[in-house]
Design an enzyme around this catalytic site. Sequence first.
Site, PDB file in Angstrom:
ATOM      1  N   LYS A  22       0.829  -1.203   0.000  1.00  0.00           N
ATOM      2  CA  LYS A  22       0.000   0.000   0.000  1.00  0.00           C
ATOM      3  C   LYS A  22       0.864   1.254   0.000  1.00  0.00           C
ATOM      4  CE  LYS A  22      -3.461   2.518   2.691  1.00  0.00           C
ATOM      5  NZ  LYS A  22      -4.457   2.465   3.787  1.00  0.00           N
ATOM      6  N   HIS A  27      -9.821 -31.905 -33.018  1.00  0.00           N
ATOM      7  CA  HIS A  27     -10.795 -30.891 -32.621  1.00  0.00           C
ATOM      8  C   HIS A  27     -11.652 -31.361 -31.448  1.00  0.00           C
ATOM      9  CE1 HIS A  27      -9.489 -28.530 -35.959  1.00  0.00           C
ATOM     10  NE2 HIS A  27      -9.872 -29.446 -36.838  1.00  0.00           N
TER      11      HIS A  27
END
Length: 510
Positions: free
Chosen positions: A140, A272
């Site tokens: 922070k 696929h």
Amino acid sequence: MNTTKTIKSALISVFDKTGLEPIVKKLHQQNVTIYSTGGTEDFIKNLGIPVVPVEDVTSYPSILGGRVKTLHPKVFGGILNRQDNETDVQQMQEYNIPQIDVVIVDLYPFEKTVSSGASDADIIEKIDIGGISLIRAAAKNFKDTVIIPSVNEYNLFYDIISNNNGQTTLEERKQFATKAFNVSSHYDSAIFNYFNKNHEEAVLKISEIKGDVLRYGENPHQKGFFFGDFDKIFTKLHGKELSYNNLLDVDAAVNLMNEFKNDAPTFAILKHNNACGIATRKTMKIAYLDALVGDPTSAFGGVLIANGKIDLATAEEINKLFCEVVIATSYDENAIDLLEEKKNRIILVQKDIDLPKTSVRSCLNGVLVQDKDLITDDISHLKTATITAPSKEEIEDLLFASKICKHTKSNTIILAKNKQLCASGTGQTSRVDALNQAIDKAVSFNFELTGAVMASDAFFPFPDCVEIAKKAGITAVIQPGGSIKDELSINYCNKNNVAMVFTGIRHFKH
């Protein structure tokens, strides 16, 4: 405005001390005051480097079995004070709070403790409180404080202070703060998911720290990323980097072959995301050759997977085919040497680990989450719906076909015979279309469908599918059942000597 700051003091409290020694020595060389506690303090002392115990700053010892060590205003004041704020500066002096310019933390290994199978009590003790608080506080206040939030950042920090004589830029501090919030958010997500493992709360928290940038997504104009631990599932022996589409096919292959994990030698070829060939045989070579026969055209450029070892004889056959990926539980050394002759062919060894039990996919402006379909149809699920019961051989083929059907895109029909995929109809908008597609494909590859079986991922609302199947030579059918018009299909099968079994379990795959 000069935002470069020189490190004059450091608080170090880490679990993993790997790579810490060079940093401590460099900080000492640069006349940095070092604060520490517990095992880290002992580590620094053993290096012969001066260290100030945190309890000398706080006037409190480590208490509650080490649960409270750094949680004190003098520690967090030293981290959170704003050096350009007049009130903060005055209070630092008033309360005799030492400035802390860098915080180095490595958290208790919560995730590793969970995965080790440790007891709940041991896992709870690995929930870091002080460390996570230090990380958030320093991140922070990145304008004034440097945060090193894990062992993964030790090397970067060492390089920066070595090359810049202990100085850091605002940009560097912000970069470390970003890494810090990544660490803290991931840590908290892991803890929440541990407590919420039975889904008491309908909340989704997914956090993956390890991400790979792929060449592109499904198509070259799409960006692609993979977030996960690929190395936990596979050892990659050879080949190019896996693409987005490779990974999808590999995922489909692994999930399909998991159905045959304990069966006789089984080989599958996928294209696929769907199986275009699969067979179970006495040897892996024969299984591969019979899988290839299922659709030698689609097999070109496919993903190949075996449920056991690939020996030289099998590798010699595989080497005749262009394929993207080969997966097996193990390989003979000479098989690896042969398969590696193709520069780009990806060779993977699959490890024996449990697969995830939840699936997640994007949907609209959110995500869909569900339990994976973990039910594999077996003989105990089968309820004979017709007068004619399937033979032992037909039951084996029906269950074989059902396993494939479960992992094929809906609407789907699977045709199988002698534990070999004859053909599939995949992703069709009607079940009749799927069946016709499967029959046409089987015929085109010269399969004799007389005596073959059919699997459907969902029930038949009309008897049309069993009529078409009978005319093609199908003698047994497996389906979930449950249509209000089941009797229409049952009656047709009874009149035409076709066996049909219900499982009571639908296997849609969208």
